[in-house]
Design an enzyme around this catalytic site. Sequence first.
Site, PDB file in Angstrom:
ATOM      1  N   CYS A   1       1.690   1.347  -3.269  1.00  0.00           N
ATOM      2  CA  CYS A   1       0.931   0.383  -2.468  1.00  0.00           C
ATOM      3  C   CYS A   1       0.631   0.960  -1.079  1.00  0.00           C
ATOM      4  O   CYS A   1       1.529   1.474  -0.410  1.00  0.00           O
ATOM      5  CB  CYS A   1       1.738  -0.907  -2.317  1.00  0.00           C
ATOM      6  SG  CYS A   1       0.938  -2.112  -1.249  1.00  0.00           S
TER       7      CYS A   1
ATOM      8  N   CYS B   1      -1.005  -5.033  -6.199  1.00  0.00           N
ATOM      9  CA  CYS B   1      -0.118  -6.167  -5.925  1.00  0.00           C
ATOM     10  C   CYS B   1      -0.406  -7.277  -6.941  1.00  0.00           C
ATOM     11  O   CYS B   1      -0.792  -8.388  -6.590  1.00  0.00           O
ATOM     12  CB  CYS B   1      -0.331  -6.660  -4.491  1.00  0.00           C
ATOM     13  SG  CYS B   1       0.950  -7.787  -3.932  1.00  0.00           S
TER      14      CYS B   1
ATOM     15  N   CYS C   1       6.080  -3.749   3.977  1.00  0.00           N
ATOM     16  CA  CYS C   1       5.995  -5.012   3.224  1.00  0.00           C
ATOM     17  C   CYS C   1       7.362  -5.687   3.236  1.00  0.00           C
ATOM     18  O   CYS C   1       8.354  -5.131   2.759  1.00  0.00           O
ATOM     19  CB  CYS C   1       5.541  -4.746   1.790  1.00  0.00           C
ATOM     20  SG  CYS C   1       5.603  -6.226   0.757  1.00  0.00           S
TER      21      CYS C   1
ATOM     22  N   GLU D   1     -19.423 -13.285  -7.094  1.00  0.00           N
ATOM     23  CA  GLU D   1     -18.292 -14.034  -6.541  1.00  0.00           C
ATOM     24  C   GLU D   1     -18.099 -15.365  -7.264  1.00  0.00           C
ATOM     25  O   GLU D   1     -16.969 -15.797  -7.503  1.00  0.00           O
ATOM     26  CB  GLU D   1     -18.495 -14.279  -5.036  1.00  0.00           C
ATOM     27  CG  GLU D   1     -18.269 -13.050  -4.182  1.00  0.00           C
ATOM     28  CD  GLU D   1     -16.821 -12.560  -4.246  1.00  0.00           C
ATOM     29  OE1 GLU D   1     -15.906 -13.389  -4.224  1.00  0.00           O
ATOM     30  OE2 GLU D   1     -16.623 -11.331  -4.348  1.00  0.00           O
TER      31      GLU D   1
ATOM     32  N   CYS E   1       4.529  -1.437  -6.307  1.00  0.00           N
ATOM     33  CA  CYS E   1       4.856  -1.297  -4.886  1.00  0.00           C
ATOM     34  C   CYS E   1       4.975   0.171  -4.455  1.00  0.00           C
ATOM     35  O   CYS E   1       4.663   0.508  -3.307  1.00  0.00           O
ATOM     36  CB  CYS E   1       6.142  -2.051  -4.570  1.00  0.00           C
ATOM     37  SG  CYS E   1       6.030  -3.812  -4.935  1.00  0.00           S
TER      38      CYS E   1
HETATM   39  S1  SF4 Z   1       4.558  -3.434  -1.458  1.00  0.00           S
HETATM   40 FE1  SF4 Z   1       4.185  -5.592  -0.993  1.00  0.00          FE
HETATM   41  S2  SF4 Z   1       1.972  -5.767  -0.776  1.00  0.00           S
HETATM   42 FE2  SF4 Z   1       2.380  -3.818  -1.794  1.00  0.00          FE
HETATM   43  S3  SF4 Z   1       2.290  -4.243  -4.010  1.00  0.00           S
HETATM   44 FE3  SF4 Z   1       4.432  -4.500  -3.391  1.00  0.00          FE
HETATM   45  S4  SF4 Z   1       4.633  -6.661  -2.898  1.00  0.00           S
HETATM   46 FE4  SF4 Z   1       2.444  -6.208  -2.907  1.00  0.00          FE
END
Ligand code: SF4
Length: 280
Positions: A202, A192, A208, A37, A199
Amino acid sequence: MSAASFADRLVTWYDEHGRHDLPWQRDRNAYRVWVSEIMLQQTRVATVIPYFDRFTTRFPGVTDLATAEVDAVLGLWSGLGYYGRARHLHQAARILVARHGGVFPTDLEAWCALPGVGRSTAAAVLALAMEIRHPILDGNVKRVLTRHQAIAGWPQDPSVLHPLWALAEACTPHQRVAAYTQAIMDVGATVCTRTRPACVRCPVGHDCRAYALGRVADFPTPRPKRVLPIREIRLVMLVDSTGAVLLERRPSSGVWGGCGVFLSVPQITIQRSGLPCTMV
Ligand code: SF4
């Protein structure tokens, strides 16, 4: 947002698509997670991996690190940058051995009291290594959360940061906290992403807000621009007749720096006893 479903979707995604074979995920313990980390602060995973392997081979445990000379620690950090991290890691190892008998604490406050350990780093170690529930809020997580909830404002501004911590807390599940923590870090790092987020694949894309609004690029809000002062300096570098450069140890950050002299006058003469010097 349903916190449970947000976490569930991330954990389910993590089981199938997350990173499971990073060096600090093997033989996982608090020491290895903590070192990783610290190294990962402001540094990419691919850069960190060889440094992590060399570092933990030379210092396999906190006692090995605590008893090492600082030069040996800095030597293994050389090239990784942000050398204050190495000094803090070394100081913290000595504190852990001296005050905690080399046993890693299980409470957030004790971790946060160590040099170089902030709230998010402390939470990551507790969650990833010990399955102790604490929210994290590193740069990747801030990006995911500000986009998912379309939260405007620079995330470091206290008026934004405090609600973000509350949101991170609400999102963190009570089961499988290590998997969730790794999942949201991985989504931020691999899906992201800062530019060109994926997206369509995602795991939390369907609710989102930034994606729905077509405003993904607007989040997180960048740091407000500051007018930087312009400073003129003159720097003298001392080089002896063999071409060797005189260096001095930096007191608290970095490893070595030029033994430079900042000047406010255009011409100076420098003499060091017995050492012929030239100005370059
Ligand atoms: S949908 Fe929203 S959370 Fe997912 S990658 Fe796209 S911007 Fe990021």
